[in-house]
Design a protein around this motif. Structure first.
Motif, PDB file in Angstrom:
ATOM      1  N   SER A 299       0.814  -1.217   0.000  1.00 47.59           N
ATOM      2  CA  SER A 299       0.000   0.000   0.000  1.00 47.59           C
ATOM      3  C   SER A 299       0.844   1.262   0.000  1.00 47.59           C
ATOM      4  CB  SER A 299      -0.903   0.023   1.245  1.00 47.59           C
ATOM      5  OG  SER A 299      -1.701  -1.127   1.300  1.00 47.59           O
ATOM      6  N   ILE A 300       0.333   2.313  -0.630  1.00 49.02           N
ATOM      7  CA  ILE A 300       0.965   3.630  -0.566  1.00 49.02           C
ATOM      8  C   ILE A 300       0.348   4.384   0.604  1.00 49.02           C
ATOM      9  CG2 ILE A 300       1.306   5.826  -1.761  1.00 49.02           C
ATOM     10  CD1 ILE A 300       1.261   4.212  -4.355  1.00 49.02           C
ATOM     11  N   SER A 301       1.191   4.731   1.553  1.00 50.21           N
ATOM     12  CA  SER A 301       0.714   5.334   2.795  1.00 50.21           C
ATOM     13  C   SER A 301       0.789   6.855   2.784  1.00 50.21           C
ATOM     14  CB  SER A 301       1.528   4.796   3.977  1.00 50.21           C
ATOM     15  OG  SER A 301       2.913   4.804   3.670  1.00 50.21           O
ATOM     16  N   THR A 302       1.662   7.424   1.962  1.00 47.52           N
ATOM     17  CA  THR A 302       1.835   8.877   1.919  1.00 47.52           C
ATOM     18  C   THR A 302       2.452   9.268   0.591  1.00 47.52           C
ATOM     19  OG1 THR A 302       2.793  10.789   3.091  1.00 47.52           O
ATOM     20  CG2 THR A 302       4.115   8.777   3.010  1.00 47.52           C
ATOM     21  N   LEU A 303       2.189  10.486   0.142  1.00 46.86           N
ATOM     22  CA  LEU A 303       2.819  10.984  -1.077  1.00 46.86           C
ATOM     23  C   LEU A 303       2.976  12.492  -1.010  1.00 46.86           C
ATOM     24  CD1 LEU A 303       0.276  12.284  -2.851  1.00 46.86           C
ATOM     25  CD2 LEU A 303      -0.028   9.934  -3.573  1.00 46.86           C
ATOM     26  N   LYS A 304       3.942  12.991  -1.772  1.00 42.76           N
ATOM     27  CA  LYS A 304       4.193  14.433  -1.825  1.00 42.76           C
ATOM     28  C   LYS A 304       4.807  14.800  -3.161  1.00 42.76           C
ATOM     29  CE  LYS A 304       5.139  16.648   1.892  1.00 42.76           C
ATOM     30  NZ  LYS A 304       4.020  17.635   1.909  1.00 42.76           N
ATOM     31  N   TYR A 305       4.280  15.859  -3.771  1.00 44.78           N
ATOM     32  CA  TYR A 305       4.814  16.387  -5.025  1.00 44.78           C
ATOM     33  C   TYR A 305       5.858  17.453  -4.708  1.00 44.78           C
ATOM     34  CZ  TYR A 305       4.979  18.985  -9.447  1.00 44.78           C
ATOM     35  OH  TYR A 305       5.388  19.616 -10.584  1.00 44.78           O
ATOM     36  N   HIS A 306       6.978  17.407  -5.425  1.00 47.61           N
ATOM     37  CA  HIS A 306       8.005  18.421  -5.236  1.00 47.61           C
ATOM     38  C   HIS A 306       8.819  18.577  -6.520  1.00 47.61           C
ATOM     39  CE1 HIS A 306      11.121  20.842  -3.270  1.00 47.61           C
ATOM     40  NE2 HIS A 306      12.017  20.057  -3.838  1.00 47.61           N
ATOM     41  N   ASP A 307       8.761  19.760  -7.112  1.00 45.34           N
ATOM     42  CA  ASP A 307       9.656  20.130  -8.207  1.00 45.34           C
ATOM     43  C   ASP A 307       9.628  19.123  -9.359  1.00 45.34           C
ATOM     44  OD1 ASP A 307      11.395  21.868  -9.394  1.00 45.34           O
ATOM     45  OD2 ASP A 307      13.175  21.171  -8.347  1.00 45.34           O
ATOM     46  N   GLY A 308       8.436  18.707  -9.761  1.00 44.15           N
ATOM     47  CA  GLY A 308       8.303  17.793 -10.887  1.00 44.15           C
ATOM     48  C   GLY A 308       8.465  16.331 -10.530  1.00 44.15           C
ATOM     49  N   ILE A 309       8.626  16.024  -9.242  1.00 43.72           N
ATOM     50  CA  ILE A 309       8.808  14.652  -8.785  1.00 43.72           C
ATOM     51  C   ILE A 309       7.683  14.286  -7.824  1.00 43.72           C
ATOM     52  CG2 ILE A 309      10.326  13.045  -7.572  1.00 43.72           C
ATOM     53  CD1 ILE A 309      11.529  13.962 -10.149  1.00 43.72           C
ATOM     54  N   LEU A 310       7.146  13.078  -7.980  1.00 45.40           N
ATOM     55  CA  LEU A 310       6.187  12.549  -7.028  1.00 45.40           C
ATOM     56  C   LEU A 310       6.922  11.574  -6.113  1.00 45.40           C
ATOM     57  CD1 LEU A 310       3.204  12.369  -6.118  1.00 45.40           C
ATOM     58  CD2 LEU A 310       3.002  10.348  -7.597  1.00 45.40           C
ATOM     59  N   PHE A 311       6.979  11.914  -4.832  1.00 47.10           N
ATOM     60  CA  PHE A 311       7.598  11.053  -3.826  1.00 47.10           C
ATOM     61  C   PHE A 311       6.492  10.261  -3.120  1.00 47.10           C
ATOM     62  CE2 PHE A 311      10.633  14.432  -4.477  1.00 47.10           C
ATOM     63  CZ  PHE A 311      11.859  13.789  -4.430  1.00 47.10           C
ATOM     64  N   THR A 312       6.704   8.971  -2.964  1.00 45.84           N
ATOM     65  CA  THR A 312       5.727   8.123  -2.293  1.00 45.84           C
ATOM     66  C   THR A 312       6.391   7.349  -1.162  1.00 45.84           C
ATOM     67  OG1 THR A 312       6.130   6.245  -3.786  1.00 45.84           O
ATOM     68  CG2 THR A 312       4.394   7.802  -4.423  1.00 45.84           C
ATOM     69  N   GLY A 313       5.610   7.079  -0.121  1.00 49.44           N
ATOM     70  CA  GLY A 313       6.032   6.197   0.958  1.00 49.44           C
ATOM     71  C   GLY A 313       5.084   5.019   1.012  1.00 49.44           C
ATOM     72  N   SER A 314       5.602   3.833   1.318  1.00 52.85           N
ATOM     73  CA  SER A 314       4.803   2.633   1.167  1.00 52.85           C
ATOM     74  C   SER A 314       4.905   1.691   2.365  1.00 52.85           C
ATOM     75  CB  SER A 314       5.241   1.895  -0.107  1.00 52.85           C
ATOM     76  OG  SER A 314       4.611   0.638  -0.230  1.00 52.85           O
ATOM     77  N   GLY A 315       3.949   0.780   2.426  1.00 55.44           N
ATOM     78  CA  GLY A 315       3.969  -0.283   3.410  1.00 55.44           C
ATOM     79  C   GLY A 315       5.069  -1.292   3.172  1.00 55.44           C
ATOM     80  N   ASP A 316       5.731  -1.226   2.012  1.00 49.74           N
ATOM     81  CA  ASP A 316       6.872  -2.112   1.760  1.00 49.74           C
ATOM     82  C   ASP A 316       8.168  -1.543   2.329  1.00 49.74           C
ATOM     83  OD1 ASP A 316       7.726  -0.144  -0.042  1.00 49.74           O
ATOM     84  OD2 ASP A 316       7.185  -1.296  -1.821  1.00 49.74           O
ATOM     85  N   ALA A 317       8.050  -0.457   3.108  1.00 50.37           N
ATOM     86  CA  ALA A 317       9.163   0.177   3.824  1.00 50.37           C
ATOM     87  C   ALA A 317      10.092   0.977   2.917  1.00 50.37           C
ATOM     88  CB  ALA A 317       9.972  -0.855   4.619  1.00 50.37           C
ATOM     89  N   CYS A 318       9.702   1.208   1.673  1.00 48.05           N
ATOM     90  CA  CYS A 318      10.510   1.995   0.748  1.00 48.05           C
ATOM     91  C   CYS A 318       9.811   3.301   0.391  1.00 48.05           C
ATOM     92  CB  CYS A 318      10.775   1.215  -0.537  1.00 48.05           C
ATOM     93  SG  CYS A 318      11.829  -0.221  -0.339  1.00 48.05           S
ATOM     94  N   ALA A 319      10.614   4.323   0.128  1.00 43.35           N
ATOM     95  CA  ALA A 319      10.122   5.550  -0.505  1.00 43.35           C
ATOM     96  C   ALA A 319      10.583   5.514  -1.958  1.00 43.35           C
ATOM     97  CB  ALA A 319      10.652   6.783   0.206  1.00 43.35           C
ATOM     98  N   ARG A 320       9.835   6.168  -2.824  1.00 41.33           N
ATOM     99  CA  ARG A 320      10.164   6.177  -4.246  1.00 41.33           C
ATOM    100  C   ARG A 320       9.986   7.568  -4.818  1.00 41.33           C
ATOM    101  NH1 ARG A 320       8.118   1.275  -2.982  1.00 41.33           N
ATOM    102  NH2 ARG A 320       9.079  -0.571  -3.926  1.00 41.33           N
ATOM    103  N   ALA A 321      10.722   7.845  -5.882  1.00 42.02           N
ATOM    104  CA  ALA A 321      10.626   9.122  -6.579  1.00 42.02           C
ATOM    105  C   ALA A 321      10.317   8.857  -8.048  1.00 42.02           C
ATOM    106  CB  ALA A 321      11.932   9.891  -6.444  1.00 42.02           C
TER     107      ALA A 321
END
Length: 413
Positions: A299-321
């Motif tokens: 699951s995606i637990s949180t997300l944030k847009y910044h400077d043309g990038i979508l950052f996501t935080g997940s239940g798999d313990a990883c963040a992604r850009a």
């Protein structure tokens, strides 16, 4: 025994950890802050960017300097876990399963006020100028005067717990000509597990509108005040668009295959994160899904847009850009061992707060500069191909492209 916080219950469904993840490693880690003795439920950034505030299951909150990522104050006083926090430049606010909200002085770490009245877990708080709003598992929201601590209003009407809060003023949605003849009003918006969104007149406590249509709990709300619209995400797998003035339901966004956990509005685009392991970009006016970002393992637990990038935080313990224009997966941030509950970004630094009890600090300068370079290259490419077919990006790592270039997410001004 008190029921668990929403963050705690949600985390319990997602105990995957990096050991179960196939994510690649990253070398952009600056620091791991391990001061908390329990999971971190929320992370707030001060308006001036000088401090971060973390809220933890260990019943404490901590202030951190963004200059050196050091913990500078320990906020102690709550008798149960802290569910949420909010940070201003000179004051910090926390709410807890002990049924209270507290105000703290940033410079000293001293507790300045305790706001009491709720009879169950306080799940969310919102500070607007001199007003403090709170939402609770006791089915009510409340409003206090920040400075005096005096209770101003109690909002009663939901049939189940309140999970989310947001706010707007009449000046946000009315034309200047209309404002001349009308008194400015403040409105509170609440989302509940009773499947409704309610809009309240803050000072009278009257329910202005009840938005009905969802078939599941409301987990997230975002406002588009210039267009007088509100978006809500639910456990019924949908996002719904509403007229804030009339309360009419305008559109139902149905592509997600799981609960919609988080939303963010950027220009004319809406980003969403879901239990179905995807993030999506939507055209807010039509409800068309422009892109789906797919490389998450849970699951995606949180997300944030910044400077043309979508950052996501997940239940798999990883963040992604992800690059929002090309959809490319730019980087995976691995190292946490439990769900990432919140992310913040300041000065080309990404902060991730996890239920594993750590705050991790990452360098994202390379990602942001790469995104800007891609944007300039894309503009030059478009101008050099006048009259040609619209360009479709070929790099689709972690993303399915579901719209032409005309649907690209707009840049923040």
């Amino acid at each position: 025994m008190s029921p668990p916080s929403f963050a705690t219950a949600h985390a319990g469904l997602q105990r995957m950890g990096s050991g179960s993840s196939t994510c690649g490693t990253t070398n952009s880690l600056i620091k791991v802050c391990r001061d908390h003795k329990g999971g971190i439920n929320w992370l707030s950034l001060s308006p001036d960017g000088c401090h971060l505030l973390t809220a933890s299951e260990d019943c404490t909150a901590r202030l951190w300097r963004t200059s050196d990522h050091q913990c500078c104050k320990l906020l102690q006083g709550h008798s149960s876990y802290i569910t949420f926090c909010h940070l201003e430049n000179e004051a910090a606010f926390t709410c807890s399963a002990d049924h209270t909200v507290r105000k703290w002085e940033v410079s000293t770490g001293q507790c300045l006020a305790v706001y009491t009245g709720h009879t169950s877990i306080v799940n969310r708080i919102l500070v607007v100028r001199n007003l403090l709003f709170s939402g609770s598992y006791d089915r009510t929201a409340r409003c206090w005067d920040v400075d005096s601590g005096r209770p101003l209003q109690e909002f009663q009407g939901h049939r189940n717990c309140i999970l989310v809060l947001t706010h707007f003023s009449s000046s946000d949605i009315l034309e200047e000509s209309d404002l001349d003849s009308k008194e400015k009003k403040e409105f509170l918006v609440t989302g509940s597990t009773d499947c409704t969104v309610k809009i309240w007149e803050a000072f009278s406590g009257c329910c202005y509108k009840t938005l009905r249509g969802h078939l599941g709990a409301i987990l997230c709300i975002v406002l588009d005040t210039p267009n007088r619209e509100l978006f809500s995400g639910s456990t019924d797998y949908t996002i719904r668009r509403w007229n804030m003035v009339t309360g009419d339901q305008l559109k139902v966004f149905r592509d997600h295959q799981g609960s919609v956990i988080c939303l963010e509005m950027v220009g004319h685009h809406l980003y969403s994160g879901s239990v179905d392991r995807t993030a999506k970009c939507w055209l807010s006016d039509t409800g068309e899904c422009a892109r789906t970002y797919k490389s998450h393992k849970h699951s995606i637990s949180t997300l944030k847009y910044h400077d043309g990038i979508l950052f996501t935080g997940s239940g798999d313990a990883c963040a992604r850009a992800f690059n929002t224009r090309s959809g490319a997966l730019q980087q995976v941030f691995q190292g946490h061992t439990f769900i990432i509950n919140c992310i913040q970004i300041y000065n080309s630094v990404l902060y991730t707060a996890s239920h594993d009890g750590t705050l991790r600090v990452w360098d994202i300068k390379g990602i942001c500069s790469h995104s800007k370079h891609q944007k300039k290259s894309s503009v030059r490419s478009r101008h050099s191909r006048k009259g040609s077919m619209p360009h479709i990006f070929h790099n689709k790592v972690g993303c399915s492209l579901e719209a032409s270039e005309d649907c690209e997410p707009a840049e923040l001004m």
